[in-house]
Structure formats: C-alpha cells, structure tokens
Design a protein around this motif. Structure first.
Motif, PDB file in Angstrom:
ATOM      1  N   SER A   3      -4.583   8.076   7.430  1.00  0.00           N
ATOM      2  CA  SER A   3      -3.643   7.434   6.514  1.00  0.00           C
ATOM      3  C   SER A   3      -4.134   6.068   6.018  1.00  0.00           C
ATOM      4  O   SER A   3      -3.614   5.554   5.033  1.00  0.00           O
ATOM      5  CB  SER A   3      -2.279   7.287   7.175  1.00  0.00           C
ATOM      6  OG  SER A   3      -2.376   6.448   8.317  1.00  0.00           O
ATOM      7  N   ILE A   6      -5.107   5.889   2.311  1.00  0.00           N
ATOM      8  CA  ILE A   6      -3.912   6.063   1.472  1.00  0.00           C
ATOM      9  C   ILE A   6      -3.093   4.780   1.479  1.00  0.00           C
ATOM     10  O   ILE A   6      -2.642   4.313   0.434  1.00  0.00           O
ATOM     11  CB  ILE A   6      -3.078   7.258   1.961  1.00  0.00           C
ATOM     12  CG1 ILE A   6      -3.877   8.554   1.814  1.00  0.00           C
ATOM     13  CG2 ILE A   6      -1.750   7.350   1.204  1.00  0.00           C
ATOM     14  CD1 ILE A   6      -3.257   9.756   2.501  1.00  0.00           C
ATOM     15  N   GLU A   7      -2.918   4.188   2.652  1.00  0.00           N
ATOM     16  CA  GLU A   7      -2.175   2.928   2.751  1.00  0.00           C
ATOM     17  C   GLU A   7      -2.853   1.828   1.955  1.00  0.00           C
ATOM     18  O   GLU A   7      -2.187   1.023   1.293  1.00  0.00           O
ATOM     19  CB  GLU A   7      -2.012   2.529   4.213  1.00  0.00           C
ATOM     20  CG  GLU A   7      -1.080   3.444   4.983  1.00  0.00           C
ATOM     21  CD  GLU A   7      -1.011   3.119   6.468  1.00  0.00           C
ATOM     22  OE1 GLU A   7      -1.463   2.033   6.880  1.00  0.00           O
ATOM     23  OE2 GLU A   7      -0.505   3.964   7.212  1.00  0.00           O
ATOM     24  N   GLU A   9      -4.683   2.224  -0.745  1.00  0.00           N
ATOM     25  CA  GLU A   9      -4.452   2.499  -2.167  1.00  0.00           C
ATOM     26  C   GLU A   9      -3.029   2.139  -2.555  1.00  0.00           C
ATOM     27  O   GLU A   9      -2.788   1.585  -3.639  1.00  0.00           O
ATOM     28  CB  GLU A   9      -4.739   3.963  -2.485  1.00  0.00           C
ATOM     29  CG  GLU A   9      -4.618   4.295  -3.960  1.00  0.00           C
ATOM     30  CD  GLU A   9      -5.571   3.504  -4.859  1.00  0.00           C
ATOM     31  OE1 GLU A   9      -5.253   3.331  -6.049  1.00  0.00           O
ATOM     32  OE2 GLU A   9      -6.638   3.057  -4.379  1.00  0.00           O
ATOM     33  N   ILE A  10      -2.073   2.428  -1.685  1.00  0.00           N
ATOM     34  CA  ILE A  10      -0.672   2.060  -1.952  1.00  0.00           C
ATOM     35  C   ILE A  10      -0.561   0.550  -2.105  1.00  0.00           C
ATOM     36  O   ILE A  10       0.080   0.059  -3.038  1.00  0.00           O
ATOM     37  CB  ILE A  10       0.250   2.581  -0.835  1.00  0.00           C
ATOM     38  CG1 ILE A  10       0.353   4.106  -0.930  1.00  0.00           C
ATOM     39  CG2 ILE A  10       1.626   1.929  -0.910  1.00  0.00           C
ATOM     40  CD1 ILE A  10       1.050   4.756   0.249  1.00  0.00           C
ATOM     41  N   ALA A  14       0.576  -1.387  -5.430  1.00  0.00           N
ATOM     42  CA  ALA A  14       1.752  -2.257  -5.373  1.00  0.00           C
ATOM     43  C   ALA A  14       1.411  -3.668  -5.839  1.00  0.00           C
ATOM     44  O   ALA A  14       2.202  -4.308  -6.540  1.00  0.00           O
ATOM     45  CB  ALA A  14       2.313  -2.278  -3.956  1.00  0.00           C
ATOM     46  N   ILE A  20       5.417   3.348  -6.834  1.00  0.00           N
ATOM     47  CA  ILE A  20       4.550   4.395  -6.307  1.00  0.00           C
ATOM     48  C   ILE A  20       5.360   5.570  -5.781  1.00  0.00           C
ATOM     49  O   ILE A  20       6.341   5.390  -5.068  1.00  0.00           O
ATOM     50  CB  ILE A  20       3.663   3.832  -5.181  1.00  0.00           C
ATOM     51  CG1 ILE A  20       2.891   2.624  -5.708  1.00  0.00           C
ATOM     52  CG2 ILE A  20       2.714   4.897  -4.644  1.00  0.00           C
ATOM     53  CD1 ILE A  20       2.496   1.655  -4.643  1.00  0.00           C
ATOM     54  N   ALA A  22       4.575   9.215  -3.737  1.00  0.00           N
ATOM     55  CA  ALA A  22       3.619  10.096  -3.064  1.00  0.00           C
ATOM     56  C   ALA A  22       4.004  11.540  -3.392  1.00  0.00           C
ATOM     57  O   ALA A  22       5.179  11.888  -3.412  1.00  0.00           O
ATOM     58  CB  ALA A  22       3.648   9.875  -1.561  1.00  0.00           C
ATOM     59  N   LEU A  45      -1.096  10.202  -5.205  1.00  0.00           N
ATOM     60  CA  LEU A  45      -0.143   9.141  -5.522  1.00  0.00           C
ATOM     61  C   LEU A  45       0.014   9.039  -7.028  1.00  0.00           C
ATOM     62  O   LEU A  45      -0.949   9.234  -7.775  1.00  0.00           O
ATOM     63  CB  LEU A  45      -0.646   7.797  -4.979  1.00  0.00           C
ATOM     64  CG  LEU A  45      -0.859   7.707  -3.476  1.00  0.00           C
ATOM     65  CD1 LEU A  45      -1.591   6.426  -3.124  1.00  0.00           C
ATOM     66  CD2 LEU A  45       0.470   7.783  -2.742  1.00  0.00           C
ATOM     67  N   GLY A  47       1.381   6.267  -9.857  1.00  0.00           N
ATOM     68  CA  GLY A  47       1.799   4.890 -10.091  1.00  0.00           C
ATOM     69  C   GLY A  47       2.492   4.780 -11.434  1.00  0.00           C
ATOM     70  O   GLY A  47       1.971   5.220 -12.450  1.00  0.00           O
TER      71      GLY A  47
END
Length: 69
Positions: A3, A6-7, A9-10, A14, A20, A22, A45, A47
C-alpha cells in the motif's frame, strides 16, 4: 507494504488539490454475509479537480472581516 506506493500517490494528488476516488472491483461471485468478507482488486485512483469558484476570495475576505477564523 504494497500500500505504500498507493499512499504516496494519494498524498501527491491531495497536495495538488485533487479530490481522490479509489477504484476497485469485487472478486467475490456472490455477496457474503458480512461486507468485510468481500475481496477487492485495486484498479487505480481517479483525481478530480474542483476549481475555486470566482467569488471564493471575496467570501473569505468577508469572513475574515466579520471575525470568523
């Protein structure tokens, strides 16, 4: 952990001001008795840009002048 990318990229999205979402798909052919028993495959994801309204600056200034913090 899987993860972490992914975190990251989030967080990046942000920080650019994006909202965002998922996206995943269920891998379970039928609904289980408990929703936590569903298995999902992460697909990606999305955006969404939510630009400021033209009157946002004026609204913030009015709030500040009224003593709202």
């Amino acid at each position: 952990a899987q993860s972490a990318p992914i975190e990251n990229e989030i967080l990046s999205m942000a920080l650019r001001g994006l909202r965002i979402i998922a996206v995943a798909r269920a891998l379970t052919p039928s609904l289980p008795g408990n929703q936590h028993d569903l298995n999902f495959e992460f697909l990606g994801l999305v955006g969404l840009e939510d630009p400021l309204r033209a009157d946002a600056r004026q609204a913030v200034e009015e709030c500040q002048q009224a003593g709202i913090k």
